[in-house]
Design a protein around this motif. Sequence first.
Motif, PDB file in Angstrom:
ATOM      1  N   SER A  61       0.841  -1.189   0.000  1.00  0.00           N
ATOM      2  CA  SER A  61       0.000   0.000   0.000  1.00  0.00           C
ATOM      3  C   SER A  61       0.875   1.236   0.000  1.00  0.00           C
ATOM      4  O   SER A  61       2.073   1.172   0.259  1.00  0.00           O
ATOM      5  CB  SER A  61      -0.917   0.022   1.228  1.00  0.00           C
ATOM      6  OG  SER A  61      -0.155   0.124   2.427  1.00  0.00           O
ATOM      7  N   SER A  62       0.260   2.355  -0.311  1.00  0.00           N
ATOM      8  CA  SER A  62       0.958   3.636  -0.259  1.00  0.00           C
ATOM      9  C   SER A  62       0.185   4.564   0.660  1.00  0.00           C
ATOM     10  O   SER A  62      -0.963   4.306   1.005  1.00  0.00           O
ATOM     11  CB  SER A  62       1.069   4.262  -1.649  1.00  0.00           C
ATOM     12  OG  SER A  62      -0.141   4.912  -2.004  1.00  0.00           O
ATOM     13  N   GLU A  63       0.809   5.676   1.033  1.00  0.00           N
ATOM     14  CA  GLU A  63       0.107   6.731   1.756  1.00  0.00           C
ATOM     15  C   GLU A  63       0.191   8.029   0.961  1.00  0.00           C
ATOM     16  O   GLU A  63       0.007   9.115   1.495  1.00  0.00           O
ATOM     17  CB  GLU A  63       0.715   6.931   3.154  1.00  0.00           C
ATOM     18  CG  GLU A  63       0.456   5.787   4.116  1.00  0.00           C
ATOM     19  CD  GLU A  63      -1.016   5.619   4.486  1.00  0.00           C
ATOM     20  OE1 GLU A  63      -1.833   6.514   4.152  1.00  0.00           O
ATOM     21  OE2 GLU A  63      -1.351   4.582   5.086  1.00  0.00           O
ATOM     22  N   GLN A  64       0.442   7.900  -0.335  1.00  0.00           N
ATOM     23  CA  GLN A  64       0.619   9.069  -1.188  1.00  0.00           C
ATOM     24  C   GLN A  64      -0.655   9.300  -1.999  1.00  0.00           C
ATOM     25  O   GLN A  64      -1.057   8.459  -2.799  1.00  0.00           O
ATOM     26  CB  GLN A  64       1.808   8.843  -2.124  1.00  0.00           C
ATOM     27  CG  GLN A  64       2.179  10.052  -2.953  1.00  0.00           C
ATOM     28  CD  GLN A  64       3.461   9.809  -3.750  1.00  0.00           C
ATOM     29  OE1 GLN A  64       4.104   8.770  -3.597  1.00  0.00           O
ATOM     30  NE2 GLN A  64       3.816  10.753  -4.591  1.00  0.00           N
ATOM     31  N   ARG A  65      -1.288  10.434  -1.816  1.00  0.00           N
ATOM     32  CA  ARG A  65      -2.570  10.688  -2.464  1.00  0.00           C
ATOM     33  C   ARG A  65      -2.443  10.787  -3.978  1.00  0.00           C
ATOM     34  O   ARG A  65      -3.420  10.594  -4.705  1.00  0.00           O
ATOM     35  CB  ARG A  65      -3.212  11.956  -1.908  1.00  0.00           C
ATOM     36  CG  ARG A  65      -3.599  11.835  -0.448  1.00  0.00           C
ATOM     37  CD  ARG A  65      -4.592  12.887  -0.040  1.00  0.00           C
ATOM     38  NE  ARG A  65      -5.892  12.676  -0.685  1.00  0.00           N
ATOM     39  CZ  ARG A  65      -6.949  13.467  -0.491  1.00  0.00           C
ATOM     40  NH1 ARG A  65      -6.845  14.510   0.304  1.00  0.00           N
ATOM     41  NH2 ARG A  65      -8.089  13.218  -1.091  1.00  0.00           N
ATOM     42  N   SER A  66      -1.242  11.096  -4.491  1.00  0.00           N
ATOM     43  CA  SER A  66      -1.055  11.142  -5.941  1.00  0.00           C
ATOM     44  C   SER A  66      -0.846   9.755  -6.534  1.00  0.00           C
ATOM     45  O   SER A  66      -0.849   9.588  -7.755  1.00  0.00           O
ATOM     46  CB  SER A  66       0.154  12.024  -6.285  1.00  0.00           C
ATOM     47  OG  SER A  66       1.347  11.468  -5.734  1.00  0.00           O
ATOM     48  N   CYS A  67      -0.695   8.754  -5.665  1.00  0.00           N
ATOM     49  CA  CYS A  67      -0.496   7.375  -6.124  1.00  0.00           C
ATOM     50  C   CYS A  67      -1.143   6.421  -5.120  1.00  0.00           C
ATOM     51  O   CYS A  67      -0.480   5.617  -4.474  1.00  0.00           O
ATOM     52  CB  CYS A  67       0.994   7.071  -6.272  1.00  0.00           C
ATOM     53  SG  CYS A  67       1.361   5.429  -6.940  1.00  0.00           S
ATOM     54  N   ALA A  85      -0.229 -17.629  -8.465  1.00  0.00           N
ATOM     55  CA  ALA A  85      -1.124 -17.086  -9.491  1.00  0.00           C
ATOM     56  C   ALA A  85      -1.681 -15.731  -9.053  1.00  0.00           C
ATOM     57  O   ALA A  85      -1.742 -14.780  -9.853  1.00  0.00           O
ATOM     58  CB  ALA A  85      -2.260 -18.068  -9.766  1.00  0.00           C
ATOM     59  N   MET A  86      -2.092 -15.619  -7.787  1.00  0.00           N
ATOM     60  CA  MET A  86      -2.603 -14.347  -7.289  1.00  0.00           C
ATOM     61  C   MET A  86      -1.495 -13.297  -7.270  1.00  0.00           C
ATOM     62  O   MET A  86      -1.719 -12.141  -7.641  1.00  0.00           O
ATOM     63  CB  MET A  86      -3.196 -14.536  -5.894  1.00  0.00           C
ATOM     64  CG  MET A  86      -4.477 -15.348  -5.878  1.00  0.00           C
ATOM     65  SD  MET A  86      -5.320 -15.374  -4.256  1.00  0.00           S
ATOM     66  CE  MET A  86      -4.208 -16.456  -3.343  1.00  0.00           C
ATOM     67  N   LYS A  87      -0.324 -13.692  -6.836  1.00  0.00           N
ATOM     68  CA  LYS A  87       0.822 -12.782  -6.794  1.00  0.00           C
ATOM     69  C   LYS A  87       1.112 -12.205  -8.174  1.00  0.00           C
ATOM     70  O   LYS A  87       1.297 -10.994  -8.338  1.00  0.00           O
ATOM     71  CB  LYS A  87       2.052 -13.523  -6.264  1.00  0.00           C
ATOM     72  CG  LYS A  87       3.368 -12.740  -6.298  1.00  0.00           C
ATOM     73  CD  LYS A  87       4.501 -13.628  -5.822  1.00  0.00           C
ATOM     74  CE  LYS A  87       5.866 -12.992  -6.048  1.00  0.00           C
ATOM     75  NZ  LYS A  87       6.092 -11.846  -5.178  1.00  0.00           N
ATOM     76  N   ARG A  93      -1.082  -5.961 -12.089  1.00  0.00           N
ATOM     77  CA  ARG A  93      -2.008  -4.830 -12.036  1.00  0.00           C
ATOM     78  C   ARG A  93      -1.369  -3.624 -11.359  1.00  0.00           C
ATOM     79  O   ARG A  93      -1.545  -2.483 -11.797  1.00  0.00           O
ATOM     80  CB  ARG A  93      -3.281  -5.223 -11.288  1.00  0.00           C
ATOM     81  CG  ARG A  93      -4.249  -6.075 -12.095  1.00  0.00           C
ATOM     82  CD  ARG A  93      -5.489  -6.374 -11.259  1.00  0.00           C
ATOM     83  NE  ARG A  93      -6.488  -7.122 -11.999  1.00  0.00           N
ATOM     84  CZ  ARG A  93      -7.452  -6.579 -12.730  1.00  0.00           C
ATOM     85  NH1 ARG A  93      -7.531  -5.261 -12.832  1.00  0.00           N
ATOM     86  NH2 ARG A  93      -8.342  -7.328 -13.354  1.00  0.00           N
ATOM     87  N   LEU A  94      -0.637  -3.891 -10.281  1.00  0.00           N
ATOM     88  CA  LEU A  94      -0.008  -2.796  -9.556  1.00  0.00           C
ATOM     89  C   LEU A  94       1.061  -2.116 -10.411  1.00  0.00           C
ATOM     90  O   LEU A  94       1.162  -0.885 -10.436  1.00  0.00           O
ATOM     91  CB  LEU A  94       0.597  -3.304  -8.247  1.00  0.00           C
ATOM     92  CG  LEU A  94       1.301  -2.268  -7.370  1.00  0.00           C
ATOM     93  CD1 LEU A  94       0.370  -1.102  -7.044  1.00  0.00           C
ATOM     94  CD2 LEU A  94       1.814  -2.915  -6.090  1.00  0.00           C
ATOM     95  N   ALA A  95       1.853  -2.904 -11.129  1.00  0.00           N
ATOM     96  CA  ALA A  95       2.890  -2.330 -11.986  1.00  0.00           C
ATOM     97  C   ALA A  95       2.270  -1.452 -13.071  1.00  0.00           C
ATOM     98  O   ALA A  95       2.758  -0.348 -13.351  1.00  0.00           O
ATOM     99  CB  ALA A  95       3.723  -3.447 -12.619  1.00  0.00           C
ATOM    100  N   THR A  96       1.188  -1.926 -13.657  1.00  0.00           N
ATOM    101  CA  THR A  96       0.505  -1.146 -14.693  1.00  0.00           C
ATOM    102  C   THR A  96      -0.043   0.148 -14.121  1.00  0.00           C
ATOM    103  O   THR A  96       0.064   1.223 -14.737  1.00  0.00           O
ATOM    104  CB  THR A  96      -0.640  -1.966 -15.310  1.00  0.00           C
ATOM    105  OG1 THR A  96      -0.100  -3.151 -15.907  1.00  0.00           O
ATOM    106  CG2 THR A  96      -1.386  -1.163 -16.360  1.00  0.00           C
ATOM    107  N   PHE A  97      -0.628   0.063 -12.937  1.00  0.00           N
ATOM    108  CA  PHE A  97      -1.192   1.246 -12.290  1.00  0.00           C
ATOM    109  C   PHE A  97      -0.099   2.265 -11.979  1.00  0.00           C
ATOM    110  O   PHE A  97      -0.252   3.461 -12.253  1.00  0.00           O
ATOM    111  CB  PHE A  97      -1.920   0.838 -11.011  1.00  0.00           C
ATOM    112  CG  PHE A  97      -2.446   1.990 -10.210  1.00  0.00           C
ATOM    113  CD1 PHE A  97      -3.625   2.621 -10.568  1.00  0.00           C
ATOM    114  CD2 PHE A  97      -1.752   2.449  -9.095  1.00  0.00           C
ATOM    115  CE1 PHE A  97      -4.115   3.688  -9.829  1.00  0.00           C
ATOM    116  CE2 PHE A  97      -2.232   3.522  -8.351  1.00  0.00           C
ATOM    117  CZ  PHE A  97      -3.416   4.144  -8.727  1.00  0.00           C
TER     118      PHE A  97
END
Length: 473
Positions: A61-67, A85-87, A93-97
Amino acid sequence: MRTHTLLPSLLLIGALSLTTACSSGSAEPASAGPRATSGSPSPVRTVDPARLKGLEIVNDSSEQRSCPFATSYPDVPGAEAMTAAMKKDVEGRLATFREGSCGNGSGGELNISHQFLVASGDVLGVRLTTQDGSAASGGLSTRTYWYDGKAGAYRTAVDLIAGGARNAFVAGLKERLKGREGVDSVSLDDTFSAPASVTSALGDMAFTTDGGLRVSFDRGVVGPPAAGNYVVILSKKTVTPWLSAFGKRAQRQTVTPTSSLDLGATQTPAPVVPTHTASGDDDTDCQKVTCIALTFDDGPAAPETATLLTYLAQYKARATFFTVGQNVASHPELVHAEAAGGHEVGNHSWSHPDLTKLSPEQIAYQLGRTSAAIKAATGKEPVLFRPPYGAINATVRSATKLSPVLWDVDTEDWKYRDSARVAQTVIDKAQRNSVVLMHDIHPTSVAAVPQILRTLTARGYHFVTVSHLRATL
C-alpha cells in the motif's frame, strides 16, 4: 518484495455487490456505483480466516494521495501454486497502475481486496476484487482462484466445470443471458468463441450456500460497459451434472464445510504471539516530559507485528496501531496482544479505500465493520481512526463518531524499504509531541524500530499512545 497486511468475508467493492439475483437461472446487470455498502448479493457462508493455520496476508500500500493503492491477497500453507497465481496477477495490475497513473493527477485509485469463499477439507477458494479508478470502463473486476488439495494443483474458475460439459454449460449461460438489457447474441457469441475467451470470461464463479453456482461477468464482457456487471445464478439441480470432480468437491465443501482445512502442507508455521502485558495505565505526564507517538498502519501482519510488539516491550514503549479490518479478522490474536501490551488500537478502514470517494453509508460500513472486528479481538471499541492516504473531508467526518488522526512525521517507509533510512528519518524529524507515521506490514520498518527507541530514549523521549498524548497536553 513480499509485505504483509491488507476477511471472514470481504466488502465487495462496486456494483457487483448491488446485484440481487437470487433465483435459478437469473441474470441481472449491476448498478454502476463505485462501491457497495453491504453484503453479498447471494448467500455465501462466512469463512473465519483466523482458524487457517499459518495464514499470511500479502499486502502492499501507499500513503501518497497522488499514487493511492492498496493490494491484498492471502498466502495459505499448501496452496503455493494458487498464491503464485494471485501474486502474478496482483503485481501485474499494480505495476501497470504505477506506470500509468501515479503522479499524473488522474485521481485514480487501485484497491485489490480478498474474500475467502471456502476453506474446508481439501478445497480452498478465494475471490479478489479489484477497483481500478484509472480504468476507462470504471475498473471493477473480480476473479476467483481455487486450490485442489487432493491433486495438489491450482485451479481456475472454469475448472469447476467438467471438460466434456463446458459446451452445454456455456449454452446454458447464454440462454439465461439472452434478452437481458444490453446483451445481444453477437456479443455472446464473440465472448464464448474460443477456449481462451471462455476461460477469461468465466473468471469469477463460486458456489452459494445451497449449492447453486454464481457466475459473475465483469463490465463489458457480455454487454456494453455502460450496462455494468452481470450475474447468473444456476441452481444446484441445474449445475451439478456439469461439474467436474473437483467442482463437486468444492460444491460439497461450500454447502457442508468441515471444521478444518488440509491442503497437504509439509510445514505449517506456528503462530508467534507476544504475551507481554502492560502494568496499569500509563502515568506519563507529557507536560513535564518530552513525549512522542509512534503510529503503525495497515496491520496486523504475521510475523512482523509480533516482532514489533517485542521491541516495544523491551523499552516499555507504547504505540498506536491503526489496523485494517480484513487483517484484524485474519489475526485477532495479534490485535489482542497489542491491546494487552498497553498499546492503542485504532481504525484504518476495512479494505483501505480513499474514504472521500465513498458515500456516507459506505464510509460508515468501512469503519463500522472494522470497529466491530477490533472490539471482538480486544473487548473494546476504538475511539480513533486514520483515514487511508490521510484523505478526509466533511463527509467523512460526519459519517463517524471516531476521532481522526493524521501525522507530523512521514517516514515514507512504504516507498523506501530501507531500515537505516526509516530510522534516521524519525530520529532527525522527531519533535516534542510528534505523531510519527510508519507501517508494521514492512519488515524493513519493523527492523528500524530498535534504533529509533534506543536513540530517542537516550534523548529523553517517552513513547505514548495518541490518546494519551492528546489527554495530557
